[in-house]
Motif scaffolding. Structure first.
Motif, short mmCIF file in Angstrom:
data_model
loop_
_atom_site.label_atom_id
_atom_site.label_comp_id
_atom_site.label_asym_id
_atom_site.label_seq_id
_atom_site.Cartn_x
_atom_site.Cartn_y
_atom_site.Cartn_z
N ARG A 1 0.76 -1.12 0.11
CA ARG A 1 -0.09 0.09 -0.08
C ARG A 1 0.97 1.21 0.01
NH1 ARG A 1 -5.61 -1.46 2.09
NH2 ARG A 1 -5.90 0.76 2.06
N ARG A 2 0.59 2.27 -0.62
CA ARG A 2 1.06 3.53 -0.61
C ARG A 2 0.20 4.47 -0.05
NH1 ARG A 2 4.08 0.53 -2.86
NH2 ARG A 2 5.23 0.87 -4.88
N GLN A 3 0.92 5.57 0.37
CA GLN A 3 0.17 6.87 1.26
C GLN A 3 0.38 7.98 0.57
OE1 GLN A 3 1.14 6.90 5.41
NE2 GLN A 3 0.49 9.03 5.46
N ILE A 4 -0.88 8.86 0.48
CA ILE A 4 -0.51 10.10 -0.09
C ILE A 4 -1.14 10.94 1.00
CG2 ILE A 4 -1.11 9.44 -2.62
CD1 ILE A 4 -4.19 10.29 -1.94
N TYR B 1 -12.95 8.36 6.81
CA TYR B 1 -13.97 8.88 6.11
C TYR B 1 -13.51 9.55 4.93
CZ TYR B 1 -18.29 11.51 5.09
OH TYR B 1 -19.22 11.81 4.62
N ALA B 2 -12.26 10.38 5.16
CA ALA B 2 -11.65 10.94 3.70
C ALA B 2 -11.36 9.66 2.77
CB ALA B 2 -10.52 11.41 4.05
N ARG B 3 -10.98 8.48 3.11
CA ARG B 3 -10.73 7.55 2.39
C ARG B 3 -12.04 6.99 1.78
NH1 ARG B 3 -6.56 3.30 1.14
NH2 ARG B 3 -7.69 2.17 -0.61
N LEU B 4 -13.04 6.87 2.51
CA LEU B 4 -14.35 6.51 1.67
C LEU B 4 -14.82 7.49 0.61
CD1 LEU B 4 -16.52 5.40 4.94
CD2 LEU B 4 -15.56 3.77 3.14
N LEU B 5 -14.63 8.88 0.89
CA LEU B 5 -14.88 9.71 0.03
C LEU B 5 -14.15 9.67 -1.31
CD1 LEU B 5 -15.33 12.77 2.01
CD2 LEU B 5 -17.29 11.35 1.19
N PHE B 6 -12.70 9.24 -1.02
CA PHE B 6 -11.57 9.07 -2.00
C PHE B 6 -11.89 7.59 -2.81
CE2 PHE B 6 -8.21 6.85 -3.79
CZ PHE B 6 -7.52 7.76 -4.92
N ASP B 7 -12.27 6.59 -2.13
CA ASP B 7 -12.76 5.63 -3.08
C ASP B 7 -13.97 5.80 -3.77
OD1 ASP B 7 -10.70 4.00 -2.00
OD2 ASP B 7 -11.86 2.74 -0.49
N ALA B 8 -14.98 6.56 -3.25
CA ALA B 8 -16.02 6.80 -4.27
C ALA B 8 -15.71 7.69 -5.36
CB ALA B 8 -17.15 7.55 -3.18
N ALA B 9 -15.07 8.97 -5.11
CA ALA B 9 -14.72 9.72 -6.31
C ALA B 9 -13.69 8.82 -7.39
CB ALA B 9 -14.02 10.87 -5.80
#
Length: 110
Positions: free
Chosen positions: A7-10, A36-44
């Motif tokens: 896995r990589r991190q941003i 939560y930001a990860r969920l939003l990123f995944d959705a986008a």
């Protein structure tokens, strides 16, 4: 045996108002701001890039749900929905028409 994926991190910055809103929404849903930001990123990502590039987000259920919600909400033209889902455009038009009729009948019942 294939090598394990690494896995990589941003990291990125948000303005304070956006962060506060994100943190408040995350708390209501029982998430940390990062989760939560990860969920939003995944959705986008799933909506904009992942599906069309056959590179799904880390949550396939979310990926499918995002596509379905936008399609059922009529956010796209029938030709676009047809292209993305693979269903015939005539079927898409019937589905959207049915949703519209149901929506109107449900509103009258209230």
């Amino acid at each position: 045996m294939p090598a394990p994926s690494i896995r990589r991190q941003i990291n990125f910055e948000l303005n304070p108002k956006v962060y506060d809103t994100l943190a408040a929404r995350a708390k209501l849903m029982g998430y940390t701001p990062s989760a939560y930001a990860r969920l939003l990123f995944d959705a986008a990502f799933a909506e904009r890039v992942g599906w069309e590039k056959q590179n799904p987000a880390s949550n396939p259920d979310l990926d499918e749900t995002v596509r379905a919600v936008f399609c059922l909400a009529g956010q796209f033209e029938p030709a676009t929905i047809s292209r993305v889902t693979g269903a015939p455009e005539t079927l898409i038009k019937k589905i959207l028409s049915g949703w519209k009729a149901h929506s109107k009948s449900s509103a009258r019942a209230i």
